[in-house]
Design a protein around this motif. Structure first.
Motif, PDB file in Angstrom:
ATOM      1  N   GLY A 220       0.780  -1.220  -0.051  1.00 34.94           N
ATOM      2  CA  GLY A 220      -0.060   0.211   0.017  1.00 34.94           C
ATOM      3  C   GLY A 220       0.963   1.495  -0.014  1.00 34.94           C
ATOM      4  N   ILE A 221       2.051   1.185   0.691  1.00 33.73           N
ATOM      5  CA  ILE A 221       2.897   2.481   0.639  1.00 33.73           C
ATOM      6  C   ILE A 221       3.587   2.582  -0.523  1.00 33.73           C
ATOM      7  CG2 ILE A 221       4.921   3.191   2.029  1.00 33.73           C
ATOM      8  CD1 ILE A 221       4.285   1.827   4.435  1.00 33.73           C
ATOM      9  N   LEU A 222       3.939   1.504  -1.020  1.00 33.91           N
ATOM     10  CA  LEU A 222       4.476   1.173  -2.561  1.00 33.91           C
ATOM     11  C   LEU A 222       3.582   1.992  -3.647  1.00 33.91           C
ATOM     12  CD1 LEU A 222       6.609  -2.035  -2.563  1.00 33.91           C
ATOM     13  CD2 LEU A 222       7.357   0.407  -2.095  1.00 33.91           C
ATOM     14  N   LEU A 223       2.256   1.601  -3.279  1.00 38.13           N
ATOM     15  CA  LEU A 223       1.331   2.094  -4.466  1.00 38.13           C
ATOM     16  C   LEU A 223       1.031   3.721  -4.247  1.00 38.13           C
ATOM     17  CD1 LEU A 223      -1.369  -0.733  -4.303  1.00 38.13           C
ATOM     18  CD2 LEU A 223       0.156  -0.098  -6.477  1.00 38.13           C
ATOM     19  N   ALA A 224       1.527   4.067  -3.199  1.00 29.72           N
ATOM     20  CA  ALA A 224       1.297   5.553  -3.087  1.00 29.72           C
ATOM     21  C   ALA A 224       2.654   6.383  -3.492  1.00 29.72           C
ATOM     22  CB  ALA A 224       0.938   5.698  -1.714  1.00 29.72           C
ATOM     23  N   LEU A 225       3.634   5.738  -3.010  1.00 27.37           N
ATOM     24  CA  LEU A 225       5.028   6.316  -3.592  1.00 27.37           C
ATOM     25  C   LEU A 225       5.551   6.089  -4.919  1.00 27.37           C
ATOM     26  CD1 LEU A 225       7.125   5.799  -0.158  1.00 27.37           C
ATOM     27  CD2 LEU A 225       5.706   7.776  -0.786  1.00 27.37           C
ATOM     28  N   ILE A 226       5.234   5.083  -5.294  1.00 28.59           N
ATOM     29  CA  ILE A 226       6.017   4.825  -6.885  1.00 28.59           C
ATOM     30  C   ILE A 226       5.351   5.884  -7.832  1.00 28.59           C
ATOM     31  CG2 ILE A 226       5.856   3.445  -8.553  1.00 28.59           C
ATOM     32  CD1 ILE A 226       6.596   1.231  -6.666  1.00 28.59           C
ATOM     33  N   PRO A 227       3.699   6.035  -7.997  1.00 28.07           N
ATOM     34  CA  PRO A 227       3.179   7.045  -8.804  1.00 28.07           C
ATOM     35  C   PRO A 227       3.678   8.506  -8.492  1.00 28.07           C
ATOM     36  CG  PRO A 227       1.531   5.675  -8.186  1.00 28.07           C
ATOM     37  CD  PRO A 227       2.723   5.185  -7.259  1.00 28.07           C
ATOM     38  N   LEU A 228       4.025   8.715  -7.180  1.00 27.60           N
ATOM     39  CA  LEU A 228       4.554  10.234  -6.664  1.00 27.60           C
ATOM     40  C   LEU A 228       5.760  10.187  -7.367  1.00 27.60           C
ATOM     41  CD1 LEU A 228       4.196  12.772  -5.329  1.00 27.60           C
ATOM     42  CD2 LEU A 228       5.012  11.401  -2.953  1.00 27.60           C
ATOM     43  N   HIS A 229       6.778   9.308  -6.972  1.00 29.78           N
ATOM     44  CA  HIS A 229       8.173   9.243  -7.619  1.00 29.78           C
ATOM     45  C   HIS A 229       8.174   9.273  -9.057  1.00 29.78           C
ATOM     46  CE1 HIS A 229      12.399   8.443  -7.246  1.00 29.78           C
ATOM     47  NE2 HIS A 229      12.212   7.793  -8.259  1.00 29.78           N
ATOM     48  N   ALA A 230       7.312   8.229  -9.645  1.00 30.54           N
ATOM     49  CA  ALA A 230       7.624   8.135 -11.250  1.00 30.54           C
ATOM     50  C   ALA A 230       6.738   8.987 -12.165  1.00 30.54           C
ATOM     51  CB  ALA A 230       7.404   6.636 -11.298  1.00 30.54           C
ATOM     52  N   VAL A 231       5.751   9.545 -11.739  1.00 32.98           N
ATOM     53  CA  VAL A 231       4.782  10.183 -12.570  1.00 32.98           C
ATOM     54  C   VAL A 231       4.481  11.647 -12.104  1.00 32.98           C
ATOM     55  CG1 VAL A 231       2.363  10.301 -13.528  1.00 32.98           C
ATOM     56  CG2 VAL A 231       3.512   8.222 -13.029  1.00 32.98           C
ATOM     57  N   VAL A 232       4.177  11.656 -10.738  1.00 32.64           N
ATOM     58  CA  VAL A 232       3.621  13.308 -10.239  1.00 32.64           C
ATOM     59  C   VAL A 232       4.763  14.206 -10.415  1.00 32.64           C
ATOM     60  CG1 VAL A 232       2.418  14.537  -8.485  1.00 32.64           C
ATOM     61  CG2 VAL A 232       1.624  12.458  -8.993  1.00 32.64           C
ATOM     62  N   LEU A 233       5.578  13.845  -9.900  1.00 32.27           N
ATOM     63  CA  LEU A 233       7.145  14.864  -9.593  1.00 32.27           C
ATOM     64  C   LEU A 233       7.521  14.732 -10.959  1.00 32.27           C
ATOM     65  CD1 LEU A 233       8.429  13.977  -6.066  1.00 32.27           C
ATOM     66  CD2 LEU A 233       7.107  16.108  -6.837  1.00 32.27           C
ATOM     67  N   THR A 234       7.695  13.887 -11.679  1.00 34.72           N
ATOM     68  CA  THR A 234       8.302  13.662 -13.147  1.00 34.72           C
ATOM     69  C   THR A 234       7.763  14.690 -14.012  1.00 34.72           C
ATOM     70  OG1 THR A 234       9.220  11.563 -12.681  1.00 34.72           O
ATOM     71  CG2 THR A 234       9.148  12.416 -15.027  1.00 34.72           C
ATOM     72  N   TRP A 235       6.328  14.566 -14.117  1.00 36.50           N
ATOM     73  CA  TRP A 235       5.679  15.503 -14.836  1.00 36.50           C
ATOM     74  C   TRP A 235       5.600  16.757 -14.544  1.00 36.50           C
ATOM     75  CZ3 TRP A 235       4.404  10.962 -16.792  1.00 36.50           C
ATOM     76  CH2 TRP A 235       3.711  10.823 -18.403  1.00 36.50           C
ATOM     77  N   ARG A 236       5.780  17.087 -12.996  1.00 36.52           N
ATOM     78  CA  ARG A 236       5.809  18.447 -12.499  1.00 36.52           C
ATOM     79  C   ARG A 236       7.044  19.314 -13.049  1.00 36.52           C
ATOM     80  NH1 ARG A 236       6.369  22.997 -11.857  1.00 36.52           N
ATOM     81  NH2 ARG A 236       5.280  24.145  -9.827  1.00 36.52           N
ATOM     82  N   GLN A 237       8.037  18.370 -12.866  1.00 41.86           N
ATOM     83  CA  GLN A 237       9.330  19.023 -13.314  1.00 41.86           C
ATOM     84  C   GLN A 237       9.736  18.961 -14.565  1.00 41.86           C
ATOM     85  OE1 GLN A 237      11.460  16.723 -10.230  1.00 41.86           O
ATOM     86  NE2 GLN A 237      10.663  17.720  -8.555  1.00 41.86           N
ATOM     87  N   THR A 238      10.764  19.514 -15.067  1.00 43.38           N
ATOM     88  CA  THR A 238      11.551  19.457 -16.395  1.00 43.38           C
ATOM     89  C   THR A 238      12.260  18.087 -16.300  1.00 43.38           C
ATOM     90  OG1 THR A 238      11.607  21.566 -16.543  1.00 43.38           O
ATOM     91  CG2 THR A 238      13.149  20.312 -18.035  1.00 43.38           C
ATOM     92  N   HIS A 239      12.231  17.260 -17.320  1.00 41.85           N
ATOM     93  CA  HIS A 239      12.730  15.965 -17.427  1.00 41.85           C
ATOM     94  C   HIS A 239      14.412  16.101 -17.500  1.00 41.85           C
ATOM     95  CE1 HIS A 239      13.784  11.780 -18.173  1.00 41.85           C
ATOM     96  NE2 HIS A 239      12.290  11.577 -18.000  1.00 41.85           N
ATOM     97  N   THR A 240      15.098  15.428 -16.804  1.00 42.93           N
ATOM     98  CA  THR A 240      16.587  15.608 -16.760  1.00 42.93           C
ATOM     99  C   THR A 240      17.145  15.101 -18.354  1.00 42.93           C
ATOM    100  OG1 THR A 240      16.790  13.504 -15.877  1.00 42.93           O
ATOM    101  CG2 THR A 240      16.912  15.379 -14.256  1.00 42.93           C
ATOM    102  N   GLN A 241      18.382  15.481 -18.671  1.00 46.84           N
ATOM    103  CA  GLN A 241      18.894  14.941 -19.688  1.00 46.84           C
ATOM    104  C   GLN A 241      20.337  14.969 -19.657  1.00 46.84           C
ATOM    105  OE1 GLN A 241      17.607  17.551 -23.282  1.00 46.84           O
ATOM    106  NE2 GLN A 241      17.307  18.997 -21.803  1.00 46.84           N
ATOM    107  N   PHE A 242      20.837  14.425 -20.616  1.00 45.56           N
ATOM    108  CA  PHE A 242      22.287  14.556 -20.933  1.00 45.56           C
ATOM    109  C   PHE A 242      22.757  15.753 -21.465  1.00 45.56           C
ATOM    110  CE2 PHE A 242      21.921  10.074 -19.372  1.00 45.56           C
ATOM    111  CZ  PHE A 242      23.089  10.121 -18.319  1.00 45.56           C
ATOM    112  N   PRO A 243      24.019  16.264 -21.302  1.00 47.26           N
ATOM    113  CA  PRO A 243      24.260  17.456 -21.968  1.00 47.26           C
ATOM    114  C   PRO A 243      24.721  17.102 -23.374  1.00 47.26           C
ATOM    115  CG  PRO A 243      26.156  16.880 -20.598  1.00 47.26           C
ATOM    116  CD  PRO A 243      24.838  16.125 -20.197  1.00 47.26           C
ATOM    117  N   GLY A 244      24.350  17.814 -24.416  1.00 45.91           N
ATOM    118  CA  GLY A 244      24.385  17.496 -25.873  1.00 45.91           C
ATOM    119  C   GLY A 244      23.992  18.768 -26.924  1.00 45.91           C
ATOM    120  N   LYS A 245      24.226  18.362 -27.838  1.00 49.56           N
ATOM    121  CA  LYS A 245      23.717  19.431 -29.159  1.00 49.56           C
ATOM    122  C   LYS A 245      22.206  19.469 -29.004  1.00 49.56           C
ATOM    123  CE  LYS A 245      24.126  20.570 -33.914  1.00 49.56           C
ATOM    124  NZ  LYS A 245      24.636  20.187 -35.185  1.00 49.56           N
ATOM    125  N   GLY A 246      21.904  21.013 -28.890  1.00 51.57           N
ATOM    126  CA  GLY A 246      20.226  20.993 -28.526  1.00 51.57           C
ATOM    127  C   GLY A 246      19.708  20.873 -27.165  1.00 51.57           C
TER     128      GLY A 246
END
Length: 570
Positions: A220-246
């Motif tokens: 139950g705790i995992l079902l609450a934390l995994i969407p928060l970790h993988a979806v909610v905060l990821t959508w709220r923030q700019t996705h990370t990326q490696f430095p490169g052209k563009g």
């Protein structure tokens, strides 16, 4: 231009969509989410492997709960497995045998469930290491990092409880170790032991209690934390990326969530499920029928837990038999230190590291571009030391198997691991640090001279030289494109008009090489081949010695393109 009637949704579907949006909203969010860009890099799939493995664990776990009986009631086995007929065992062990031999597809589902847990833990560890070495834990992702550490601990504990449920000899031995650890707690150990086991070990309540925790509380705790970790905060923030052209700190280069990412991630889920099913089909794991039911008086040689618990087993085997007596209580350090202090230091260090690095470096900027590990050698060295520390503990968990396989005394292996746990991380730090510095210098040479082509030409003077080809924009961008530095100058305030933080600066100077230097002299000239940049000296790899890497080494990734910074000061 009039809209194409053929592309309009059916009236009934459009009306239903409007009705849902009027009551719950979300249309604006969905439109934005469908256009969200996701970078296309293989390392970002590690988190998806963990998420899909968790989904497989849930699906197979629901199936297993239909047949498993979490009871310690003693029964006489009369099932399909002939070697154990007539043997007294707990109902939990008997129902696990029933799932394995009498339920159609039961053994395959059991093995898929177990293999999914193994893959889940492995993906979490590798995903965590990727985030650490690339600096993905920095602002604004500190909360996501902490959630990931909590997920790591919860999954580890739930895995321990899960493979303890069958009540076989191997899992019972693990529970016996857990009982010893709990009993070693000063003052409160006996109370916690009675609360957990309901009496003397093994009792008849431990399996039902572990079952409730394993299938209800922690999931139950995992079902609450995994969407928060993988979806909610990821959508709220700019996705990370490696430095490169563009790629930039405010620009994401990637494919939209719909339809590209949806199609790719669906196919990837099928790949994860397929690989897990193949592992479960062709590689046997946890054959409880070979171990027999748990008997407190029985022992077996070479007993090993699942890999993610092996490091705690190794800590217990390496620790000397020390104990102290204080205030009338005996403290068994041989159990307390490896079982509580070692994991406490590890997980506390992981959780606190983002804040410690921010305090030491003074870096409070937002980072959406990841670091290449070579660009921050100090952090990479710390991570390498942590990996070696974990690896030595894990190998020590099989010291009896190593001693038996290589025909060497058991105490030799124990003392080898005791020395390695101290010297190994230090050596790993030094080696990783020097490798990163060497890679930085190689990048600098590539920027200044280009790639070796292997073509030799003779000059009119008679000298022979090798033809070098300049790097293309794609390979040059991660080295030369400007981006936020991992550390601020300790010789100047963070903001205009503010006073420098003396405490952080003093600590940083004692923990990291000096980053203070004299102001650069412009225009900048590249270093001569074979020469290094002295502290406080400007060069193409270090145009401003006040903005150096957290380790004090020149950062070629912070170099500007040739001629872009001439005659300018920061």
């Amino acid at each position: 231009m009039a809209p194409n009637p053929g592309k309009q949704p059916p009236p009934a579907l459009g009306a239903a969509g409007r009705a849902i949006d009027e009551r719950f909203g979300g249309t604006a969010f969905l439109r934005k989410a469908m256009r969200k860009a996701f970078p296309d890099h293989w390392s970002f799939l590690l988190g998806e492997i963990a998420m899909y493995s968790f989904a497989i664990i849930l699906l197979t776990g629901v199936f297993l709960t239909l047949f498993f009986k979490p009871s310690m009631t003693e029964v006489v086995y009369d099932g399909s497995y002939v070697p154990l007929r007539g043997v007294r065992m707990s109902e939990a062990y008997a129902s696990t045998l029933h799932i394995s031999f009498d339920v159609r597809g039961g053994l395959l589902l059991r093995q898929i469930h177990h293999w999914s847990t193994i893959v889940f833990m492995a993906a979490i560890v590798v995903h965590l290491l990727r985030n650490f070495f690339t600096g993905a834990f920095r602002k604004p992702r500190e909360l996501n990092w902490l959630i990931g550490i909590v997920l790591f601990m919860l999954v580890m504990v739930n895995g321990l409880f899960g493979y303890s449920l069958p009540d076989d000899l191997l899992s019972g031995t693990g529970l016996r170790i857990l009982e010893g650890v709990v009993a070693s707690l000063p003052v409160v150990g006996s109370y916690v032991l009675m609360f957990l086991f309901g009496g003397e070990f093994p009792g008849d309540l431990i399996i039902p209690r572990l079952y409730v925790i394993h299938i209800l509380l922690i999931p139950g705790i995992l079902l609450a934390l995994i969407p928060l970790h993988a979806v909610v905060l990821t959508w709220r923030q700019t996705h990370t990326q490696f430095p490169g052209k563009g790629s930039g700190n405010r620009t994401v280069r990637g494919y939209p969530f719909f339809p590209v990412f949806i199609a790719k991630t669906t196919a990837f889920f099928l790949w994860v499920f397929g690989v897990t099913a193949l592992l479960a089909t062709f590689f046997q794991i946890n054959p409880i029928w070979l171990f027999g039911p748990y008997d407190p008086g029985a022992i077996s040689s070479g007993s090993q837990p699942d890999w993610y618990m092996g490091w705690l087993e190794g800590a217990l085997r390496m620790m000397p038999a020390w104990e102290i007596t204080a205030f009338g209580h005996t403290v068994a350090l041989s159990v307390l230190v490896p079982a509580l202090v070692v994991p406490g230091v590890l997980f506390t260090g992981l959780a606190a590291y983002p804040f410690l690095e921010r305090w030491v470096t003074g870096d409070r900027e937002t980072h959406n571009l990841l670091d290449r590990p070579r660009d921050v050698p100090a952090r990479t060295g710390i991570g390498a030391g942590g990996v070696v520390f974990y690896g030595v503990l894990w190998l020590a968990g099989g010291n009896d198997v190593i001693a038996h396989t290589f025909q060497i005394p058991l105490f030799w292996t124990t003392w080898f691991f005791r020395c390695s746990i101290i010297l190994g991380p230090v050596l790993a730090y030094v080696v990783a640090y020097r490798i990163c510095v060497g890679l930085q210098r190689r990048d600098l040479a590539l920027v200044e001279h280009g790639l070796e082509t292997g073509v030799i030409r003779r000059l009119p003077s008679g000298a022979y030289v090798e033809v070098e080809r300049p790097l293309d924009g794609e390979r040059l961008a991660p080295i030369t494109d400007p981006r936020p530095a991992p550390a601020v100058s300790l010789a100047r305030p963070e903001r205009r008009g503010s006073r420098p933080r003396r405490r952080a600066a003093a600590s940083a100077r004692s923990a990291w090489p000096s980053t203070a230097g004299s102001p650069p002299t412009w225009p900048v000239r590249p270093n001569a081949p074979g020469t290094a940049t002295a502290p406080g000296t400007a060069s193409r790899s270090n145009p401003d010695p006040g903005r150096r890497a957290a380790d004090g080494c020149p950062r070629p990734c912070g170099a500007r393109r040739a001629g872009a910074a001439k005659g300018q000061r920061r």
